[in-house]
Design a protein around this motif. Structure first.
Motif, PDB file in Angstrom:
ATOM      1  N   THR A 134      41.928  54.868  33.656  1.00  0.00           N
ATOM      2  CA  THR A 134      41.760  56.026  34.712  1.00  0.00           C
ATOM      3  C   THR A 134      40.827  57.114  33.719  1.00  0.00           C
ATOM      4  OG1 THR A 134      43.855  55.916  35.358  1.00  0.00           O
ATOM      5  CG2 THR A 134      42.874  58.307  35.681  1.00  0.00           C
ATOM      6  N   ASP A 135      39.771  57.444  34.356  1.00  0.00           N
ATOM      7  CA  ASP A 135      38.556  58.444  33.884  1.00  0.00           C
ATOM      8  C   ASP A 135      39.054  59.817  33.738  1.00  0.00           C
ATOM      9  OD1 ASP A 135      37.937  59.785  36.136  1.00  0.00           O
ATOM     10  OD2 ASP A 135      36.065  58.947  36.584  1.00  0.00           O
ATOM     11  N   PRO A 136      38.381  60.629  32.927  1.00  0.00           N
ATOM     12  CA  PRO A 136      38.835  61.935  32.996  1.00  0.00           C
ATOM     13  C   PRO A 136      39.161  62.923  34.098  1.00  0.00           C
ATOM     14  CG  PRO A 136      37.195  61.359  31.330  1.00  0.00           C
ATOM     15  CD  PRO A 136      37.126  60.421  32.308  1.00  0.00           C
ATOM     16  N   ASP A 137      38.523  62.461  35.168  1.00  0.00           N
ATOM     17  CA  ASP A 137      38.696  63.163  36.682  1.00  0.00           C
ATOM     18  C   ASP A 137      39.847  62.229  37.386  1.00  0.00           C
ATOM     19  OD1 ASP A 137      36.592  65.561  36.575  1.00  0.00           O
ATOM     20  OD2 ASP A 137      35.382  63.578  35.919  1.00  0.00           O
ATOM     21  N   GLY A 138      40.457  61.485  36.819  1.00  0.00           N
ATOM     22  CA  GLY A 138      41.717  60.718  37.512  1.00  0.00           C
ATOM     23  C   GLY A 138      41.355  59.576  38.660  1.00  0.00           C
ATOM     24  N   ASN A 139      39.909  59.139  38.327  1.00  0.00           N
ATOM     25  CA  ASN A 139      39.592  58.084  39.409  1.00  0.00           C
ATOM     26  C   ASN A 139      40.031  56.670  38.462  1.00  0.00           C
ATOM     27  OD1 ASN A 139      37.788  59.435  41.263  1.00  0.00           O
ATOM     28  ND2 ASN A 139      36.418  60.133  39.342  1.00  0.00           N
ATOM     29  N   ARG A 140      40.704  56.042  39.215  1.00  0.00           N
ATOM     30  CA  ARG A 140      41.292  54.774  38.889  1.00  0.00           C
ATOM     31  C   ARG A 140      40.193  53.525  38.688  1.00  0.00           C
ATOM     32  NH1 ARG A 140      46.630  52.980  39.551  1.00  0.00           N
ATOM     33  NH2 ARG A 140      45.834  51.733  41.287  1.00  0.00           N
ATOM     34  N   ILE A 141      40.172  52.668  37.663  1.00  0.00           N
ATOM     35  CA  ILE A 141      39.328  51.915  37.468  1.00  0.00           C
ATOM     36  C   ILE A 141      39.983  50.687  37.233  1.00  0.00           C
ATOM     37  CG2 ILE A 141      37.291  50.756  36.149  1.00  0.00           C
ATOM     38  CD1 ILE A 141      36.834  53.932  35.577  1.00  0.00           C
ATOM     39  N   GLU A 142      40.114  49.345  38.113  1.00  0.00           N
ATOM     40  CA  GLU A 142      40.347  48.089  37.615  1.00  0.00           C
ATOM     41  C   GLU A 142      39.453  47.347  36.916  1.00  0.00           C
ATOM     42  OE1 GLU A 142      42.852  44.659  40.472  1.00  0.00           O
ATOM     43  OE2 GLU A 142      41.434  46.024  41.489  1.00  0.00           O
ATOM     44  N   LEU A 143      40.024  46.863  35.877  1.00  0.00           N
ATOM     45  CA  LEU A 143      39.421  45.888  35.181  1.00  0.00           C
ATOM     46  C   LEU A 143      39.801  44.245  35.678  1.00  0.00           C
ATOM     47  CD1 LEU A 143      39.682  47.250  31.842  1.00  0.00           C
ATOM     48  CD2 LEU A 143      37.801  47.790  33.493  1.00  0.00           C
ATOM     49  N   VAL A 144      39.071  43.170  35.754  1.00  0.00           N
ATOM     50  CA  VAL A 144      39.400  41.942  36.249  1.00  0.00           C
ATOM     51  C   VAL A 144      38.586  41.069  35.437  1.00  0.00           C
ATOM     52  CG1 VAL A 144      39.201  40.370  38.207  1.00  0.00           C
ATOM     53  CG2 VAL A 144      39.687  42.751  38.644  1.00  0.00           C
ATOM     54  N   GLN A 145      39.613  39.826  34.928  1.00  0.00           N
ATOM     55  CA  GLN A 145      38.944  38.804  34.499  1.00  0.00           C
ATOM     56  C   GLN A 145      39.260  37.667  35.424  1.00  0.00           C
ATOM     57  OE1 GLN A 145      40.220  37.716  30.245  1.00  0.00           O
ATOM     58  NE2 GLN A 145      40.994  35.873  31.445  1.00  0.00           N
ATOM     59  N   TRP A 146      38.077  37.025  35.827  1.00  0.00           N
ATOM     60  CA  TRP A 146      38.569  36.049  36.846  1.00  0.00           C
ATOM     61  C   TRP A 146      38.669  34.840  36.068  1.00  0.00           C
ATOM     62  CZ3 TRP A 146      39.030  37.624  41.294  1.00  0.00           C
ATOM     63  CH2 TRP A 146      38.144  38.495  42.021  1.00  0.00           C
ATOM     64  N   PRO A 147      39.582  33.805  36.867  1.00  0.00           N
ATOM     65  CA  PRO A 147      39.533  32.459  36.221  1.00  0.00           C
ATOM     66  C   PRO A 147      37.981  31.730  36.074  1.00  0.00           C
ATOM     67  CG  PRO A 147      40.607  32.569  38.559  1.00  0.00           C
ATOM     68  CD  PRO A 147      39.991  33.892  37.999  1.00  0.00           C
ATOM     69  N   ALA A 148      38.133  30.751  35.110  1.00  0.00           N
ATOM     70  CA  ALA A 148      36.887  29.953  35.050  1.00  0.00           C
ATOM     71  C   ALA A 148      36.355  29.379  36.573  1.00  0.00           C
ATOM     72  CB  ALA A 148      37.195  29.115  33.848  1.00  0.00           C
ATOM     73  N   GLY A 149      35.233  29.690  36.510  1.00  0.00           N
ATOM     74  CA  GLY A 149      34.700  28.921  37.862  1.00  0.00           C
ATOM     75  C   GLY A 149      34.597  29.752  39.065  1.00  0.00           C
ATOM     76  N   HIS A 150      35.332  30.966  38.836  1.00  0.00           N
ATOM     77  CA  HIS A 150      35.376  32.094  40.046  1.00  0.00           C
ATOM     78  C   HIS A 150      34.025  32.594  40.283  1.00  0.00           C
ATOM     79  CE1 HIS A 150      36.475  35.250  42.724  1.00  0.00           C
ATOM     80  NE2 HIS A 150      37.752  34.548  42.859  1.00  0.00           N
ATOM     81  N   PRO A 151      33.690  32.673  41.457  1.00  0.00           N
ATOM     82  CA  PRO A 151      32.385  33.380  41.728  1.00  0.00           C
ATOM     83  C   PRO A 151      32.603  34.769  41.191  1.00  0.00           C
ATOM     84  CG  PRO A 151      33.171  32.778  43.968  1.00  0.00           C
ATOM     85  CD  PRO A 151      34.111  32.355  42.715  1.00  0.00           C
ATOM     86  N   ASP A 152      31.365  35.469  40.879  1.00  0.00           N
ATOM     87  CA  ASP A 152      31.414  37.125  40.644  1.00  0.00           C
ATOM     88  C   ASP A 152      31.623  37.899  41.889  1.00  0.00           C
ATOM     89  OD1 ASP A 152      30.724  36.677  38.131  1.00  0.00           O
ATOM     90  OD2 ASP A 152      28.586  36.880  38.280  1.00  0.00           O
ATOM     91  N   GLY A 153      32.859  38.300  41.837  1.00  0.00           N
ATOM     92  CA  GLY A 153      33.347  39.244  43.271  1.00  0.00           C
ATOM     93  C   GLY A 153      34.259  38.420  43.974  1.00  0.00           C
ATOM     94  N   LEU A 154      34.766  39.114  45.140  1.00  0.00           N
ATOM     95  CA  LEU A 154      35.674  38.362  46.038  1.00  0.00           C
ATOM     96  C   LEU A 154      34.755  37.800  47.109  1.00  0.00           C
ATOM     97  CD1 LEU A 154      38.159  41.240  46.475  1.00  0.00           C
ATOM     98  CD2 LEU A 154      38.494  39.046  45.239  1.00  0.00           C
ATOM     99  N   THR A 155      35.304  36.635  47.584  1.00  0.00           N
ATOM    100  CA  THR A 155      34.588  35.786  48.850  1.00  0.00           C
ATOM    101  C   THR A 155      35.748  35.314  49.746  1.00  0.00           C
ATOM    102  OG1 THR A 155      34.990  33.616  47.839  1.00  0.00           O
ATOM    103  CG2 THR A 155      32.999  34.724  47.059  1.00  0.00           C
ATOM    104  N   ALA A 156      35.181  34.945  51.029  1.00  0.00           N
ATOM    105  CA  ALA A 156      36.318  34.460  51.772  1.00  0.00           C
ATOM    106  C   ALA A 156      37.029  33.426  51.238  1.00  0.00           C
ATOM    107  CB  ALA A 156      35.435  33.845  53.026  1.00  0.00           C
ATOM    108  N   ALA A 157      36.773  32.467  50.211  1.00  0.00           N
ATOM    109  CA  ALA A 157      37.481  31.315  49.585  1.00  0.00           C
ATOM    110  C   ALA A 157      38.743  32.011  49.040  1.00  0.00           C
ATOM    111  CB  ALA A 157      36.760  30.672  48.607  1.00  0.00           C
ATOM    112  N   ASP A 158      38.860  33.470  48.674  1.00  0.00           N
ATOM    113  CA  ASP A 158      39.780  33.991  48.067  1.00  0.00           C
ATOM    114  C   ASP A 158      41.035  34.225  48.941  1.00  0.00           C
ATOM    115  OD1 ASP A 158      39.076  34.481  45.153  1.00  0.00           O
ATOM    116  OD2 ASP A 158      37.504  35.545  46.321  1.00  0.00           O
ATOM    117  N   TRP A 159      40.901  34.291  50.098  1.00  0.00           N
ATOM    118  CA  TRP A 159      42.005  34.381  51.295  1.00  0.00           C
ATOM    119  C   TRP A 159      42.178  32.799  52.191  1.00  0.00           C
ATOM    120  CZ3 TRP A 159      38.738  38.199  49.824  1.00  0.00           C
ATOM    121  CH2 TRP A 159      39.648  39.375  49.427  1.00  0.00           C
ATOM    122  N   SER A 160      41.456  31.729  51.527  1.00  0.00           N
ATOM    123  CA  SER A 160      41.798  30.477  52.393  1.00  0.00           C
ATOM    124  C   SER A 160      42.896  29.707  52.059  1.00  0.00           C
ATOM    125  CB  SER A 160      40.403  29.501  52.449  1.00  0.00           C
ATOM    126  OG  SER A 160      40.218  29.318  51.206  1.00  0.00           O
TER     127      SER A 160
END
Length: 137
Positions: free
Chosen positions: A111-137
């Motif tokens: 959380t930053d000093p102004d209360g904004n929440r930040i999620e940190l994500v480590q994708w599994p090996a081979g996962h594309p950068d970012g979310l894609t339609a494949a994440d919901w198939s």
């Protein structure tokens, strides 16, 4: 169309820049006076473009700056290394969890000093950068 960047209202621009540079962002540039306030443009080292804009409006000091933002998300290469680095810089980091129970897909929060929440994500090996339609198939 695509998202260009996220603008975050901040109460203290120097404190916000110190936090975001400790996380790993780089200051790309500043615009001292706009109708929205003072702007500081940030990017992560692997990004080619600005992804976060810090907005400081000294005339709006009384307003709630976090209204309307849920969170922003940053991809990290190594959750363990990132957590260790942030903690040495005095940033509180929640213990990571795995949304799917695996050892290589991890998320955590800061959380930053102004209360904004930040999620940190480590994708599994081979996962594309970012979310894609494949994440919901």
């Amino acid at each position: 169309m695509r998202t260009l960047h996220v603008g975050l209202r901040v109460a203290d621009p120097d404190r916000a820049v110190a936090f975001y540079t400790a996380v790993g962002y780089e200051v790309v540039g500043r615009v001292p006076e706009t109708p929205a306030g003072q702007l500081t443009m940030l990017k992560l080292p692997d990004d080619d473009v600005v992804s976060v804009e810090l907005v400081f409006d000294p005339s709006a000091a009384h307003r709630d700056r976090g209204t309307g933002l849920s969170h922003l998300v940053i991809q990290v290469e190594s959750m363990d290394a990132t957590i260790a680095d942030l903690r040495t810089k005095g940033i509180e980091v929640a213990e990571p969890e795995s949304p799917d129970g695996s050892a290589d897909f991890l998320t955590t929060w800061i959380t930053d000093p102004d209360g904004n929440r930040i999620e940190l994500v480590q994708w599994p090996a081979g996962h594309p950068d970012g979310l894609t339609a494949a994440d919901w198939s």
